[in-house]
Structure formats: C-alpha cells, structure tokens
Scaffold this motif. Structure first.
Motif, PDB file in Angstrom:
ATOM      1  N   ARG A 110      -2.754  41.853 -63.616  1.00  0.00           N
ATOM      2  CA  ARG A 110      -1.231  41.899 -64.279  1.00  0.00           C
ATOM      3  C   ARG A 110      -0.492  41.431 -63.433  1.00  0.00           C
ATOM      4  N   HIS A 111      -0.381  42.066 -61.880  1.00  0.00           N
ATOM      5  CA  HIS A 111       0.636  41.688 -61.084  1.00  0.00           C
ATOM      6  C   HIS A 111       0.621  40.124 -60.658  1.00  0.00           C
ATOM      7  N   ALA A 112      -0.695  39.604 -60.554  1.00  0.00           N
ATOM      8  CA  ALA A 112      -1.053  38.299 -60.085  1.00  0.00           C
ATOM      9  C   ALA A 112      -0.398  37.398 -61.302  1.00  0.00           C
ATOM     10  N   THR A 113      -0.689  37.802 -62.463  1.00  0.00           N
ATOM     11  CA  THR A 113      -0.200  36.820 -63.724  1.00  0.00           C
ATOM     12  C   THR A 113       1.472  37.002 -63.501  1.00  0.00           C
ATOM     13  N   ILE A 114       2.108  37.914 -63.439  1.00  0.00           N
ATOM     14  CA  ILE A 114       3.804  38.043 -63.180  1.00  0.00           C
ATOM     15  C   ILE A 114       4.030  37.181 -62.043  1.00  0.00           C
ATOM     16  N   PHE A 115       3.670  37.507 -61.165  1.00  0.00           N
ATOM     17  CA  PHE A 115       3.912  36.578 -59.722  1.00  0.00           C
ATOM     18  C   PHE A 115       3.588  35.226 -59.979  1.00  0.00           C
ATOM     19  N   THR A 116       2.356  34.740 -60.607  1.00  0.00           N
ATOM     20  CA  THR A 116       2.295  33.129 -60.752  1.00  0.00           C
ATOM     21  C   THR A 116       2.961  32.384 -61.929  1.00  0.00           C
ATOM     22  N   MET A 117       3.403  33.347 -62.998  1.00  0.00           N
ATOM     23  CA  MET A 117       4.412  32.798 -63.881  1.00  0.00           C
ATOM     24  C   MET A 117       5.753  33.032 -63.307  1.00  0.00           C
ATOM     25  N   ARG A 118       6.110  33.505 -62.067  1.00  0.00           N
ATOM     26  CA  ARG A 118       7.358  33.676 -61.880  1.00  0.00           C
ATOM     27  C   ARG A 118       8.388  34.794 -62.625  1.00  0.00           C
ATOM     28  N   ALA A 119       7.697  35.662 -63.071  1.00  0.00           N
ATOM     29  CA  ALA A 119       8.248  36.669 -63.879  1.00  0.00           C
ATOM     30  C   ALA A 119       8.670  37.815 -63.549  1.00  0.00           C
ATOM     31  N   GLU A 120       8.710  38.111 -62.120  1.00  0.00           N
ATOM     32  CA  GLU A 120       8.906  38.983 -61.435  1.00  0.00           C
ATOM     33  C   GLU A 120      10.466  39.683 -61.931  1.00  0.00           C
ATOM     34  N   PRO A 121      10.295  40.997 -62.073  1.00  0.00           N
ATOM     35  CA  PRO A 121      11.879  41.629 -62.250  1.00  0.00           C
ATOM     36  C   PRO A 121      12.371  41.995 -61.063  1.00  0.00           C
ATOM     37  N   GLN A 122      13.470  41.841 -60.958  1.00  0.00           N
ATOM     38  CA  GLN A 122      14.560  42.268 -59.966  1.00  0.00           C
ATOM     39  C   GLN A 122      14.348  43.796 -59.515  1.00  0.00           C
ATOM     40  N   VAL A 123      13.974  44.578 -60.294  1.00  0.00           N
ATOM     41  CA  VAL A 123      13.951  45.957 -60.160  1.00  0.00           C
ATOM     42  C   VAL A 123      12.622  46.584 -60.709  1.00  0.00           C
ATOM     43  N   ILE A 124      11.794  46.907 -59.994  1.00  0.00           N
ATOM     44  CA  ILE A 124      10.316  47.452 -60.347  1.00  0.00           C
ATOM     45  C   ILE A 124      10.287  48.839 -60.976  1.00  0.00           C
ATOM     46  N   PHE A 125       9.710  48.979 -62.017  1.00  0.00           N
ATOM     47  CA  PHE A 125       9.257  50.210 -62.647  1.00  0.00           C
ATOM     48  C   PHE A 125       7.907  50.431 -62.804  1.00  0.00           C
ATOM     49  N   ILE A 126       7.372  51.815 -62.371  1.00  0.00           N
ATOM     50  CA  ILE A 126       6.216  51.859 -62.361  1.00  0.00           C
ATOM     51  C   ILE A 126       5.788  52.225 -64.008  1.00  0.00           C
ATOM     52  N   LYS A 127       4.560  51.645 -64.520  1.00  0.00           N
ATOM     53  CA  LYS A 127       4.220  52.022 -65.812  1.00  0.00           C
ATOM     54  C   LYS A 127       3.696  53.257 -66.199  1.00  0.00           C
ATOM     55  N   ASP A 128       3.515  53.624 -67.322  1.00  0.00           N
ATOM     56  CA  ASP A 128       3.246  55.049 -67.586  1.00  0.00           C
ATOM     57  C   ASP A 128       1.801  55.389 -67.435  1.00  0.00           C
ATOM     58  N   GLU A 129       0.816  54.432 -67.310  1.00  0.00           N
ATOM     59  CA  GLU A 129      -0.504  54.678 -66.893  1.00  0.00           C
ATOM     60  C   GLU A 129      -0.414  54.790 -65.192  1.00  0.00           C
ATOM     61  N   GLY A 130       0.503  54.056 -64.503  1.00  0.00           N
ATOM     62  CA  GLY A 130       0.492  54.272 -63.124  1.00  0.00           C
ATOM     63  C   GLY A 130       1.362  55.528 -62.973  1.00  0.00           C
ATOM     64  N   LYS A 131       2.299  56.101 -63.687  1.00  0.00           N
ATOM     65  CA  LYS A 131       2.862  57.499 -63.350  1.00  0.00           C
ATOM     66  C   LYS A 131       1.793  58.672 -63.300  1.00  0.00           C
ATOM     67  N   HIS A 132       0.935  58.610 -64.347  1.00  0.00           N
ATOM     68  CA  HIS A 132      -0.058  59.561 -64.698  1.00  0.00           C
ATOM     69  C   HIS A 132      -1.006  59.498 -63.302  1.00  0.00           C
ATOM     70  N   VAL A 133      -1.456  58.221 -62.811  1.00  0.00           N
ATOM     71  CA  VAL A 133      -2.375  58.084 -61.548  1.00  0.00           C
ATOM     72  C   VAL A 133      -1.511  58.681 -60.325  1.00  0.00           C
ATOM     73  N   VAL A 134      -0.290  58.401 -60.161  1.00  0.00           N
ATOM     74  CA  VAL A 134       0.344  59.008 -59.048  1.00  0.00           C
ATOM     75  C   VAL A 134       0.445  60.318 -59.272  1.00  0.00           C
ATOM     76  N   GLN A 135       0.925  61.038 -60.356  1.00  0.00           N
ATOM     77  CA  GLN A 135       1.116  62.322 -60.356  1.00  0.00           C
ATOM     78  C   GLN A 135      -0.372  63.088 -60.023  1.00  0.00           C
ATOM     79  N   ASN A 136      -1.419  62.740 -60.648  1.00  0.00           N
ATOM     80  CA  ASN A 136      -2.687  63.327 -60.345  1.00  0.00           C
ATOM     81  C   ASN A 136      -3.022  63.453 -58.745  1.00  0.00           C
ATOM     82  N   ASN A 137      -2.515  62.130 -58.084  1.00  0.00           N
ATOM     83  CA  ASN A 137      -2.778  62.011 -56.692  1.00  0.00           C
ATOM     84  C   ASN A 137      -1.869  62.874 -55.794  1.00  0.00           C
ATOM     85  N   CYS A 138      -0.872  62.945 -56.451  1.00  0.00           N
ATOM     86  CA  CYS A 138       0.285  63.917 -55.520  1.00  0.00           C
ATOM     87  C   CYS A 138      -0.431  65.526 -55.746  1.00  0.00           C
TER      88      CYS A 138
END
Length: 196
Positions: free
Chosen positions: A97-125
C-alpha cells in the motif's frame, strides 16, 4: 490430467523461443524493479528502511530522539507479533500500500494511521508494557490507573510517545535522516552527467 495441462500451457514449437524471450524480459524487469525499489530492505527490521520514502522522515527523526529508540524499532510497534506469518503478511500488505501511494505520488502531507494499524500498535503497547500495566505496587496505590485500557488507546494519554508532535513534513523542518543511496548503477549516473 497433468499431461493435458502441460500440453495446454506449452506453446507451439515455433513459438517456444519467443515465449522464453518474453518471459526472460519480464523476469529481468521484475528483478530490476525489485532491486531499484529496495524491496529486499523491507524484509529486515532496520528503521532506516522506513525513510526509503521521504514522507517518513519526520517520524524517523522524532523516533531517533525518543526514549523508545533504545528499545524498539518501527516494526516493534507497527507490525503484529502474534506469529511470524501474520507479521510478514501485515508487512507485505502495508508495504505494498505504501509503495503504491509513493509510486503514484499520492502521499498525503499529513499521515494518519489506519484503523488496522491502530489496533496493532495498541496491542504492541500492551504487550511491551504489560509488566507496568499489571504492577502490584502501582495498582495498590492507584487501583484505577489503567481502568480505561480496554476502551481507550494508549496514545490518547501518552500523546507524544514516541513521535512527539509530528503532523507533517513541515513539523520537523531541520530533521536529519539517513538518505538512501541511489540504486542506479554508476554507468547510468555517468550517462546522466554527460547528457547535461
């Protein structure tokens, strides 16, 4: 049945060489794109991999100045650790997903973590800080200290851990991050210089 399948897939005699040539070209292009995109680096846990795309520079820079730098790298927080298959599946899916966004030059100026990523980070905390969360001394003095752990995310209270107040590329204007080396062969670099 297997012979039928092989006969169905196998090209006619006069097409064997062109088919092998085309397959060879595509395999070569795939290997070259794999090398140029540094895809092999994403199999490691090296935090420098995260700055292969410049958009992650603020997150890398703020992490290097945090207390987590000594004990946790990017993958320790942002990738699941329940089993090795889930870890690499998540890395591949998120990386694609990151590579596709970067390749298409569609990077957002502000990065927000996706819901699935939030769940992973919370579990790791919780996984890393389980000893602190279940500390008997702390709980005897403050029994409700972690009463909201099931319905709130850790960083709602610990807002600046470990990335500080990163909002965009402009939030860390003088960030010093390792710049990845160009994967282009020297002869192509020389060719570019000569054409200028």
């Amino acid at each position: 049945m297997n012979k039928r399948l092989i006969d169905f897939i196998k090209p006619p005699e006069n097409w064997i060489f062109p088919v092998i040539l085309v397959i060879g070209i595509f395999v070569g292009l795939f290997i070259y794109v794999f090398y140029v995109s540094r895809a092999h680096s994403y199999l490691s846990d090296d935090p420098k991999t995260c700055v292969n795309c410049h958009i992650m520079a603020p997150q890398y820079a703020t992490w290097t100045h945090s207390s987590h730098r000594e004990v946790a790298a990017c993958n320790d927080c942002h990738v699941p650790h329940n089993n090795v298959f889930n870890k690499y599946y998540f890395k591949a899916k998120d990386g694609l997903r990151h590579a596709t966004i970067f390749t298409m030059r569609a990077e957002p100026q502000v990065i927000f973590i996706k819901d699935e990523g939030k769940h992973v980070v919370q579990n790791n905390c919780v996984r890393c800080h389980e000893g602190l969360i279940k500390d008997d001394k702390l709980l005897s003095k403050m029994p409700n200290v972690h009463s909201n752990i099931d319905d709130r995310l850790c960083w709602e209270c610990h807002r600046e851990t470990p990335h500080g107040r990163v909002n965009s590329l402009s939030s860390t204007p003088n960030a010093r991050v390792p710049v990845p080396e160009s994967p282009l062969p020297q002869w192509i670099k020389d060719l570019k210089k000569n054409n200028k």
